[in-house]
Design a protein around this motif. Structure first.
Motif, PDB file in Angstrom:
ATOM      1  N   HIS A 281       0.871  -1.018   0.301  1.00 41.87           N
ATOM      2  CA  HIS A 281      -0.007  -0.028   0.058  1.00 41.87           C
ATOM      3  C   HIS A 281       1.065   1.194   0.113  1.00 41.87           C
ATOM      4  O   HIS A 281       1.864   1.258   0.822  1.00 41.87           O
ATOM      5  N   VAL A 505     -11.827   4.357  -1.421  1.00 43.06           N
ATOM      6  CA  VAL A 505     -10.436   4.058  -1.453  1.00 43.06           C
ATOM      7  C   VAL A 505      -9.797   4.705  -0.277  1.00 43.06           C
ATOM      8  O   VAL A 505     -10.101   5.985   0.124  1.00 43.06           O
ATOM      9  N   SER A 506      -8.617   4.154   0.284  1.00 44.31           N
ATOM     10  CA  SER A 506      -7.881   4.534   1.368  1.00 44.31           C
ATOM     11  C   SER A 506      -6.443   4.373   0.933  1.00 44.31           C
ATOM     12  O   SER A 506      -5.767   5.104   1.529  1.00 44.31           O
ATOM     13  N   PHE A 508      -3.638   3.066  -2.704  1.00 45.16           N
ATOM     14  CA  PHE A 508      -3.515   2.676  -3.829  1.00 45.16           C
ATOM     15  C   PHE A 508      -2.217   1.725  -3.743  1.00 45.16           C
ATOM     16  O   PHE A 508      -1.459   1.821  -2.959  1.00 45.16           O
ATOM     17  N   THR A 520      -6.740   0.598  -6.448  1.00 44.02           N
ATOM     18  CA  THR A 520      -7.099   0.338  -5.148  1.00 44.02           C
ATOM     19  C   THR A 520      -6.631  -0.929  -4.567  1.00 44.02           C
ATOM     20  O   THR A 520      -6.814  -1.909  -5.209  1.00 44.02           O
ATOM     21  N   ASN A 523      -9.576   0.002   0.949  1.00 45.05           N
ATOM     22  CA  ASN A 523     -10.814   0.946   0.937  1.00 45.05           C
ATOM     23  C   ASN A 523     -11.426   0.883   2.249  1.00 45.05           C
ATOM     24  O   ASN A 523     -12.642   0.688   2.302  1.00 45.05           O
ATOM     25  N   PHE A 535     -14.874   1.941  -4.570  1.00 47.74           N
ATOM     26  CA  PHE A 535     -14.110   0.818  -5.084  1.00 47.74           C
ATOM     27  C   PHE A 535     -15.190  -0.439  -5.013  1.00 47.74           C
ATOM     28  O   PHE A 535     -15.739  -0.658  -3.663  1.00 47.74           O
TER      29      PHE A 535
END
Length: 591
Positions: A281, A505-506, A508, A520, A523, A535
């Motif tokens: 992430h 989304v939190s 990518f 994503t 999320n 997402f």
């Protein structure tokens, strides 16, 4: 003797772009001296030099200061006639074109190479320092030291770029943003500081160079927005002459957005391993673009197709509609009449976006409709989508398209049965500008620098992205030779696991090769921050062997969940629906 600043030729700049893209290696082949006197404004256009007097092979090595040192030895042994060394030219091998003139420098004062008298010899080692971009320094001096061996340019670049990436850039011609996904903050960097979206970025070619135009099927621009003959109807209303060719009334033209090539860099500052999968992430990172080659930057992959670098690509101004070749007319109301063996995907104003309400408008068939338009035409794919996403992020200092541009066509109440998308062309009055305009139905239509409804109105499938869902959640990316349900051939593993749950989304996913991709991996955000887009996944269905296609942006009723970074990845490969469409892109021919 002293020389002027060197100038990298146009062909040299193209080769350097390929080098920075990581797709090829520059090999310097020879250095040539000449007595010819050139003016500085002639140098970039040169493909060879006249009056060549001596030629020498070269050796290259990395040098401190982010330069490459290229050396060649010259002496007067056997030289019948002396000459003034007024010009030095450096040649290199381009993997696509063969040997090219890479760079040229001219003398500030004459340096004389005497004829061989047999009494004494004269020799010199030319050391040519070339930097990325047109800021090279060249010196000539006698040097009795032995030649340096060929250095590892890539290693030097890595050392410099890693340090520079963490320290940050001060260059005013680099534009960036630092994103902290955890703390939900954004900070402008380098040349972006104090710039205002819109006018503040218009002078930057990557942004301000984006402009609507009308493009023939052969890839010829006939007019730009605001010029005589420009039309968004899909066919010329007045004849246009370009050079010696006149294009008559009725010539078919698509409304596209010309996107100049740019360079990019992503610097990950905080990475977290994806616990239930592979890869990382990206929690905190810096995103940069530049019009010019910079150390540590690469050509954005939207401009690299099968290893070939493209100076410009063309993105569709409007969502896809269909041209019916049997009746020689554009389908304006989504009549379900597509012939996937003959018809063409289009980008014009005044048409309801095409859908799969009853016709088999799958991603594969959208691909066929796109490619039928001619060589170089595709439907929008991963890298071309990511180019717009990156530019928007840096210009607006946010991932949230709705807070930046407006809600767009996302607030309708769905009737559950029809294609409720709005007709294209609602943003025609905006031209090349970004913003939101209410159409005749009172629906807000958004546009980002010429691209209408990048999000909202109707979902758009994206090509070059295949996802395998059955417990693997791996994403495979390609830039040409697209196909369904494959992970081989031109497709490469993106290197991280795509999110396995539904939500906002939190984070990518990140891998070094696909650092440009905004897909994503987590999320647990909300409808505003850090991204504000939804997402969606449902991986339980197995009717397609686990293979899924990807769609972007949201539709007419998706509200806050819609946006330019919102994805749905649960559609099986042969999906078609009343709320799914596609977009065109033109990337030119592939040799």
């Amino acid at each position: 003797m002293e020389f002027n600043q060197s100038v990298i030729t146009n062909k040299g700049r193209t080769l350097m772009a390929k080098l920075l893209s990581g797709r090829s290696t520059a090999t310097f082949t020879k250095m040539v001296t000449s007595a010819t006197v050139y003016q500085v404004n002639q140098l970039a256009e040169l493909t060879s030099i006249t009056g060549a007097r001596q030629t020498s092979t070269v050796q290259a090595k990395p040098n401190n200061g982010a330069t490459v040192s290229v050396e060649a030895a010259f002496d007067n042994k056997g030289l019948a006639t002396g000459y003034d060394v007024n010009t030095v030219a450096l040649y290199a091998t381009d993997p696509d074109e063969g040997e090219i003139l890479y760079a040229v420098t001219t003398a500030k004062e004459n340096g004389y190479m005497p004829a061989d008298t047999g009494v004494s010899s004269t020799g010199l080692v030319v050391r040519f320092y070339t930097e990325v971009g047109n800021a090279s320094q060249v010196t000539m001096q006698v040097d009795s030291a032995s030649y340096a061996t060929k250095g590892d340019i890539k290693e030097l670049q890595n050392n410099i770029e890693n340090l520079q990436g963490f320290v940050g850039y001060n260059d005013t011609d680099i534009y960036g943003v630092e994103v902290d996904m955890t703390n939900k903050t954004f900070k402008r960097l380098s040349g972006s500081v104090n710039r205002i979206p819109g006018a503040g970025f218009d002078t930057i070619n990557a942004f301000g160079g984006r402009k609507r135009c009308i493009l023939t099927d052969a890839g010829k621009v006939l007019a730009y927005y605001g010029e005589t003959g420009y039309t968004e109807t899909g066919a010329l209303l007045t004849a246009i002459t370009k050079g010696t060719v006149t294009y008559p009334v009725g010539t078919k033209v698509q409304v596209m957005v010309e996107q100049p090539m740019f360079y990019y860099r992503v610097t990950p500052l905080t990475l977290d391993p994806i616990i239930d999968g592979k890869g990382y992430h990206l929690r905190k990172g810096r995103y940069y673009v530049s019009d010019k080659p910079k150390i540590g930057f690469k050509v954005h992959p939207a401009f690299i197709v099968n290893g070939q670098v493209k100076e410009k690509i063309y993105l569709s101004a409007f969502e896809g509609s269909i041209y019916d070749t049997s009746s020689n007319t554009y389908v304006l109301n989504d009549e379900q009449v597509a012939d996937f063996s003959a018809d063409l995907l289009s980008s014009i104003a005044g048409a309801k976006p095409a859908s799969g309400l009853t016709q088999n408008l799958t991603r594969e068939n959208l691909r066929k409709l796109s490619q039928k338009r001619g060589v170089g035409w595709q439907q929008a794919y991963a890298a071309t989508i990511a180019a717009t996403q990156l530019l928007f992020l840096i210009e607006y200092n946010t991932f949230n398209w709705q807070t930046a541009l407006g809600q767009g066509a996302t607030q309708k109440t769905d009737d559950g049965t029809t294609n409720m998308s709005e007709q294209t062309g609602g943003s025609s009055t905006l031209g090349n500008k970004s913003g939101q305009v209410a159409n005749l139905n009172g629906i807000n239509i958004v546009s980002y620098r010429g691209e209408e409804n990048f999000f909202g109105n109707i979902w758009k499938v994206v090509d070059g992205m295949n996802l395998i869902a059955n417990g693997v959640h791996a994403l495979f990316i390609a830039d040409h030779d697209f196909a369904e349900k494959v992970s081989t051939g031109t497709y490469k593993d993106a290197g991280f696991t795509v999110a396995k749950t539904n939500g906002f989304v939190s984070a990518f996913g990140y891998s070094s090769e696909f650092d440009w991709l905004f897909m994503t991996s987590e999320n647990v955000g909300n409808g505003a921050l850090p991204v504000g887009d939804y997402f969606g996944q449902t991986y339980t269905a197995t009717d397609d062997g686990g293979w899924r296609v990807v769609r972007l942006g949201g539709r007419w009723s998706d509200g806050a969940g819609a946006g330019g970074f919102g994805w749905i990845v649960y559609d099986w490969s042969a999906v078609r629906d009343r709320y799914i469409d596609g977009r065109l892109v033109y990337v030119g021919g592939i040799a």
